[in-house]
Design a protein around this motif. Structure first.
Motif, PDB file in Angstrom:
ATOM      1  N   HIS A 284      66.862  -0.328  50.625  1.00 24.67           N
ATOM      2  CA  HIS A 284      66.494  -0.474  52.313  1.00 24.67           C
ATOM      3  C   HIS A 284      65.510   0.079  51.391  1.00 24.67           C
ATOM      4  CE1 HIS A 284      66.819   0.983  56.333  1.00 24.67           C
ATOM      5  NE2 HIS A 284      67.757   0.389  56.625  1.00 24.67           N
ATOM      6  N   PHE A 285      65.078  -0.823  52.724  1.00 23.89           N
ATOM      7  CA  PHE A 285      63.345  -1.288  53.076  1.00 23.89           C
ATOM      8  C   PHE A 285      62.349   0.454  53.401  1.00 23.89           C
ATOM      9  CE2 PHE A 285      59.024  -2.231  54.560  1.00 23.89           C
ATOM     10  CZ  PHE A 285      58.357  -2.176  53.897  1.00 23.89           C
ATOM     11  N   LEU A 286      62.805   0.975  54.093  1.00 23.97           N
ATOM     12  CA  LEU A 286      62.154   1.998  54.905  1.00 23.97           C
ATOM     13  C   LEU A 286      63.047   3.095  54.253  1.00 23.97           C
ATOM     14  CD1 LEU A 286      62.511   0.854  58.644  1.00 23.97           C
ATOM     15  CD2 LEU A 286      60.250   0.968  57.087  1.00 23.97           C
ATOM     16  N   ILE A 287      64.468   3.560  54.148  1.00 22.27           N
ATOM     17  CA  ILE A 287      64.903   4.803  53.857  1.00 22.27           C
ATOM     18  C   ILE A 287      64.685   5.165  52.077  1.00 22.27           C
ATOM     19  CG2 ILE A 287      67.579   5.957  53.471  1.00 22.27           C
ATOM     20  CD1 ILE A 287      68.173   4.227  55.943  1.00 22.27           C
ATOM     21  N   GLY A 288      64.158   5.883  51.982  1.00 21.33           N
ATOM     22  CA  GLY A 288      64.236   6.673  50.257  1.00 21.33           C
ATOM     23  C   GLY A 288      62.234   6.244  50.153  1.00 21.33           C
TER      24      GLY A 288
ATOM     25  N   SER B 204      56.936   4.884  49.162  1.00 21.58           N
ATOM     26  CA  SER B 204      55.785   3.935  48.739  1.00 21.58           C
ATOM     27  C   SER B 204      55.074   3.500  50.230  1.00 21.58           C
ATOM     28  CB  SER B 204      55.465   3.120  48.026  1.00 21.58           C
ATOM     29  OG  SER B 204      56.141   3.477  46.304  1.00 21.58           O
ATOM     30  N   LEU B 205      56.150   3.709  51.255  1.00 18.79           N
ATOM     31  CA  LEU B 205      54.863   3.557  52.571  1.00 18.79           C
ATOM     32  C   LEU B 205      54.714   3.621  53.468  1.00 18.79           C
ATOM     33  CD1 LEU B 205      57.609   1.831  54.576  1.00 18.79           C
ATOM     34  CD2 LEU B 205      57.969   3.659  56.198  1.00 18.79           C
ATOM     35  N   PRO B 206      53.710   2.783  53.909  1.00 13.42           N
ATOM     36  CA  PRO B 206      52.233   3.383  54.517  1.00 13.42           C
ATOM     37  C   PRO B 206      52.352   4.848  55.458  1.00 13.42           C
ATOM     38  CG  PRO B 206      52.568   0.784  53.859  1.00 13.42           C
ATOM     39  CD  PRO B 206      53.654   1.236  53.713  1.00 13.42           C
ATOM     40  N   ILE B 207      51.753   4.914  55.619  1.00  9.38           N
ATOM     41  CA  ILE B 207      51.605   6.333  56.415  1.00  9.38           C
ATOM     42  C   ILE B 207      51.456   5.482  57.756  1.00  9.38           C
ATOM     43  CG2 ILE B 207      49.315   6.674  55.817  1.00  9.38           C
ATOM     44  CD1 ILE B 207      51.430   9.577  55.989  1.00  9.38           C
ATOM     45  N   GLN B 208      50.842   4.416  58.669  1.00  2.46           N
ATOM     46  CA  GLN B 208      51.218   4.075  59.128  1.00  2.46           C
ATOM     47  C   GLN B 208      51.974   3.822  60.216  1.00  2.46           C
ATOM     48  OE1 GLN B 208      49.177   2.749  56.507  1.00  2.46           O
ATOM     49  NE2 GLN B 208      46.631   3.122  57.372  1.00  2.46           N
ATOM     50  N   ILE B 209      53.371   3.674  58.910  1.00  5.99           N
ATOM     51  CA  ILE B 209      55.225   3.455  59.679  1.00  5.99           C
ATOM     52  C   ILE B 209      55.223   4.802  59.615  1.00  5.99           C
ATOM     53  CG2 ILE B 209      57.221   1.988  58.938  1.00  5.99           C
ATOM     54  CD1 ILE B 209      53.838   0.093  59.565  1.00  5.99           C
ATOM     55  N   PRO B 210      55.793   5.112  60.962  1.00  7.19           N
ATOM     56  CA  PRO B 210      56.017   6.615  61.007  1.00  7.19           C
ATOM     57  C   PRO B 210      57.651   6.792  60.767  1.00  7.19           C
ATOM     58  CG  PRO B 210      55.722   5.676  63.203  1.00  7.19           C
ATOM     59  CD  PRO B 210      54.828   4.505  62.761  1.00  7.19           C
ATOM     60  N   MET B 211      57.853   7.225  59.771  1.00  4.60           N
ATOM     61  CA  MET B 211      59.706   7.424  59.592  1.00  4.60           C
ATOM     62  C   MET B 211      59.492   8.638  59.383  1.00  4.60           C
ATOM     63  SD  MET B 211      61.872   5.117  58.856  1.00  4.60           S
ATOM     64  CE  MET B 211      62.796   6.287  57.451  1.00  4.60           C
TER      65      MET B 211
ATOM     66  N   LYS C 285      60.871  12.486  57.908  1.00  5.12           N
ATOM     67  CA  LYS C 285      60.291  13.064  56.306  1.00  5.12           C
ATOM     68  C   LYS C 285      61.755  13.026  55.673  1.00  5.12           C
ATOM     69  CE  LYS C 285      58.455  17.052  53.170  1.00  5.12           C
ATOM     70  NZ  LYS C 285      58.083  17.989  53.477  1.00  5.12           N
ATOM     71  N   ALA C 286      62.788  13.255  56.282  1.00  7.47           N
ATOM     72  CA  ALA C 286      64.067  13.780  55.476  1.00  7.47           C
ATOM     73  C   ALA C 286      64.327  12.592  54.980  1.00  7.47           C
ATOM     74  CB  ALA C 286      64.935  14.149  56.835  1.00  7.47           C
ATOM     75  N   LEU C 287      64.379  10.801  56.059  1.00  6.01           N
ATOM     76  CA  LEU C 287      64.082  10.024  55.810  1.00  6.01           C
ATOM     77  C   LEU C 287      63.803   9.137  54.535  1.00  6.01           C
ATOM     78  CD1 LEU C 287      65.261   8.375  59.522  1.00  6.01           C
ATOM     79  CD2 LEU C 287      67.460   9.689  57.712  1.00  6.01           C
ATOM     80  N   ARG C 288      61.934   9.841  55.250  1.00  5.16           N
ATOM     81  CA  ARG C 288      61.631   8.884  53.881  1.00  5.16           C
ATOM     82  C   ARG C 288      61.636   9.368  52.424  1.00  5.16           C
ATOM     83  NH1 ARG C 288      55.957   7.373  54.657  1.00  5.16           N
ATOM     84  NH2 ARG C 288      55.891   7.561  56.600  1.00  5.16           N
ATOM     85  N   THR C 289      62.185  10.835  52.345  1.00  2.00           N
ATOM     86  CA  THR C 289      62.259  11.125  51.008  1.00  2.00           C
ATOM     87  C   THR C 289      63.656  11.622  50.381  1.00  2.00           C
ATOM     88  OG1 THR C 289      62.400  14.051  52.227  1.00  2.00           O
ATOM     89  CG2 THR C 289      60.790  12.842  50.915  1.00  2.00           C
ATOM     90  N   ALA C 290      64.695  10.631  51.262  1.00  2.00           N
ATOM     91  CA  ALA C 290      66.085  10.816  50.952  1.00  2.00           C
ATOM     92  C   ALA C 290      66.726   9.800  50.360  1.00  2.00           C
ATOM     93  CB  ALA C 290      67.442  10.030  52.405  1.00  2.00           C
ATOM     94  N   ALA C 291      67.525   9.100  48.956  1.00  2.00           N
ATOM     95  CA  ALA C 291      68.012   8.860  48.058  1.00  2.00           C
ATOM     96  C   ALA C 291      68.110   7.349  49.268  1.00  2.00           C
ATOM     97  CB  ALA C 291      69.391   9.502  48.171  1.00  2.00           C
ATOM     98  N   PRO C 292      67.947   6.125  48.259  1.00  2.00           N
ATOM     99  CA  PRO C 292      67.238   5.264  48.768  1.00  2.00           C
ATOM    100  C   PRO C 292      69.284   4.581  49.261  1.00  2.00           C
ATOM    101  CG  PRO C 292      66.505   5.122  47.001  1.00  2.00           C
ATOM    102  CD  PRO C 292      67.430   6.706  47.585  1.00  2.00           C
ATOM    103  N   ALA C 293      69.163   4.255  50.440  1.00  2.00           N
ATOM    104  CA  ALA C 293      70.443   3.285  50.362  1.00  2.00           C
ATOM    105  C   ALA C 293      70.376   2.176  49.947  1.00  2.00           C
ATOM    106  CB  ALA C 293      71.039   3.061  52.282  1.00  2.00           C
ATOM    107  N   ASN C 294      71.605   1.549  49.874  1.00  2.00           N
ATOM    108  CA  ASN C 294      72.094   0.250  49.212  1.00  2.00           C
ATOM    109  C   ASN C 294      72.668  -0.321  50.111  1.00  2.00           C
ATOM    110  OD1 ASN C 294      72.476  -1.427  47.627  1.00  2.00           O
ATOM    111  ND2 ASN C 294      74.544  -0.895  45.890  1.00  2.00           N
TER     112      ASN C 294
END
Length: 539
Positions: free
Chosen positions: A479-483, A486-493, A495-504
């Protein structure tokens, strides 16, 4: 004597004279160096003052050496060093004029040998230079041929894009503006139809999402998708329930509806009724209308099917009130996950609008919606988590930094056109637009944006297909956003989703071999179509 022999002897004589003249230069230079640097002979006769200074200096040196010797003996170093001061004094070696003269001839001989070797080396260097030049010429020819092939590929793909997928930017922008304005007009009419003391959700202005508003709309995919935030009525609150745990995230969620005490506001302002402390049967039916908990909920949770059907009936009634303002016909289409509308213009043109309802998760831009990007079936009280706003902002972030004629959207549009142009067999494809879009977003973040210039369209198109092939082989598409840290800081996410395990996104393919085989078949068809396009330009 034959004339040819005479000419040959003359030629050899001229060459020898030239070589002799060339040797005179180094010889004269060495002779000058010999005269300039010839050592001056020093007389052995020393005056009295100089002799006294030398004797004093010798005495001081002996004293210092004796002190050093004493120090070394105390530290046990004497055996490792010279035992007497005489061993520290270098014995003068006699040198007369004959030694210097011998060195002059040695130096002269070295220079002559070096000069002759260099003279003999020059022809071979020229041949090497010629060989190198010819090799470089061949490399340049290969590079030119490769550049010409890449240029042909670019022309073919650009022509295909212009013929099949190109949507004029100005025309698309006008359509997007019209769709948003039209939907907002519908929503305002819907709000006006709600009763004064409303117990049903309120509707905020829509947000354009997906292909049309992200810029990769094609002539075949004529659907304009908008997300409408749903807000709780006064006296109620929405609580989003997800199965997120530490380090993991969920694609689904539930929306629990709770009533809040509004007695104080009811006494002061009188614009609301406290439904928590008033029995339902005592409320005026003409003021409150239908009750939220009864109409749209199942076991205190907001129901997807009930909410969509309620909204569809609301839109139908609102259109009756505003239809006079538009020169078009509105045709609802059946759906259990969104409100699908077909706008038939008098000119014969049709526009498909897909209205998706969503509830915002806290103050983030993440929503639980009636329909997700992965097209999972929402049913009952299960809502789909969508990151449509973040993806919209990411494409805007890329647009601001990519080259002016960037090819990233063209690559995706070509693939989507080829995918949608094949005859339909009545089944939903396993590989969706969102899967290819995810591969593109990963590459946009992985490669420098300068690599997406218009002349790189063939290579970047190949990169997207290679990325999809690797994901299918591994049965793993991240998944591009979950986990994605490296996502640009301008894209609001969150923290729990940004650092979560990537979804398949290909988890279902790993679980079902038949689905995986069907996905591979669909992908091979796309690759064959792209290969046919590129092969045409090479032939």
């Amino acid at each position: 004597m034959p004339l040819s022999t005479v000419l040959l002897l003359q030629t050899l004589s001229v060459q020898k004279q030239a070589e002799v003249r060339m040797l005179w230069g180094p010889l004269i230079f060495l002779a000058v160096l010999t005269l300039v640097h010839h050592p001056l002979m020093v007389s052995d006769n020393t005056d009295l003052a100089t002799l006294i200074r030398l004797q004093d200096h010798e005495k001081r040196m002996k004293q210092e050496m004796e002190l050093l010797q004493t120090e070394f003996d105390q530290k046990g170093w004497a055996s490792k060093l010279l035992q007497t001061p005489k061993d520290w004094i270098t014995t003068d070696q006699p040198m007369d004029d004959e030694t210097w003269d011998v060195w002059q001839y040695v130096i002269l001989l070295v220079f002559l040998v070096g000069y002759i070797y260099t003279s003999e080396k020059e022809p071979s260097d020229d041949s090497n230079t010629d060989t190198s030049s010819s090799t470089n010429g061949e490399d340049d020819d290969d590079t030119d041929m490769e550049s010409e092939t890449c240029g042909n590929r670019q022309k073919v793909l650009e022509a295909f894009y212009d013929r099949h997928t190109d949507v004029a930017t100005s025309d698309l922008n006008h359509l997007c503006d019209f769709v948003e304005s039209f939907v907002n007009d519908l929503l305002e009419a819907c709000q006006n139809d709600l009763p004064y003391q409303n117990t049903l959700p309120s509707l905020a202005n829509c947000i354009g999402v997906d292909s049309a508003f992200e810029g990769w709309h094609t002539q075949q995919s004529k659907v304009f998708s908008v997300l409408v935030p749903v807000e709780p009525p006064k006296g109620h609150s929405f609580h989003l329930e997800t199965s997120d745990s530490e380090g993991t995230s969920s694609k689904h969620g539930h929306i629990m509806v709770e009533m809040e005490c509004m007695c104080k506001r009811e006494r002061l302002l009188g614009d609301v009724v406290c439904f928590l402390h008033h029995p339902e049967q005592t409320l005026s039916e003409d003021k409150q209308g239908a009750f939220l908990m009864d109409v749209l909920c199942t076991s205190s949770h907001l129901d997807v099917d009930k909410t969509i059907h309620w909204f569809q009936s609301l839109v139908k009634k609102a259109w009756e009130n505003i239809s006079y303002k538009y020169n078009l016909d509105l045709l609802p289409k059946p759906s259990n996950t969104s409100c699908k509308l077909k706008l038939a213009l008098r000119s014969g043109r049709t526009i498909s609008v897909d209205i998706i309802l969503g509830v915002q998760q806290g103050d983030s831009l993440v929503f639980l919606a009636t329909q997700g990007a992965e097209m999972d079936r929402s049913a009952g009280t299960v809502w789909q988590r969508t990151f449509a706003i973040q993806e919209l902002l990411f494409f805007e972030w890329v647009r601001q930094r990519a080259p002016e004629e960037s090819c990233h959207l063209k690559c995706l549009q070509i693939i989507i056109y080829l995918k949608e142009s094949k005859p339909s067999d009545g089944k939903n494809p396993v590989l969706t637009d969102y899967h290819y879009k995810t591969c593109l977003m990963h590459l946009l973040l992985f490669r420098p944006l300068s690599d997406w210039a218009c002349e790189d369209i063939a290579q970047r198109l190949q990169d997207i297909l290679l990325s999809m092939r690797a994901a299918l082989q591994e049965k793993y598409l991240k998944h591009f956003l979950i986990g994605n840290i490296s996502l640009p800081i301008q894209i609001p996410m969150p923290k729990a989703l940004r650092t979560a395990a990537p979804a398949n996104l290909f988890k279902h393919l790993a679980q079902d071999p038949n689905l995986h085989a069907e996905a591979m078949r669909e992908f091979v068809e796309i690759v064959q179509q792209v290969r046919a396009l590129v092969t045409d330009c090479e032939e």
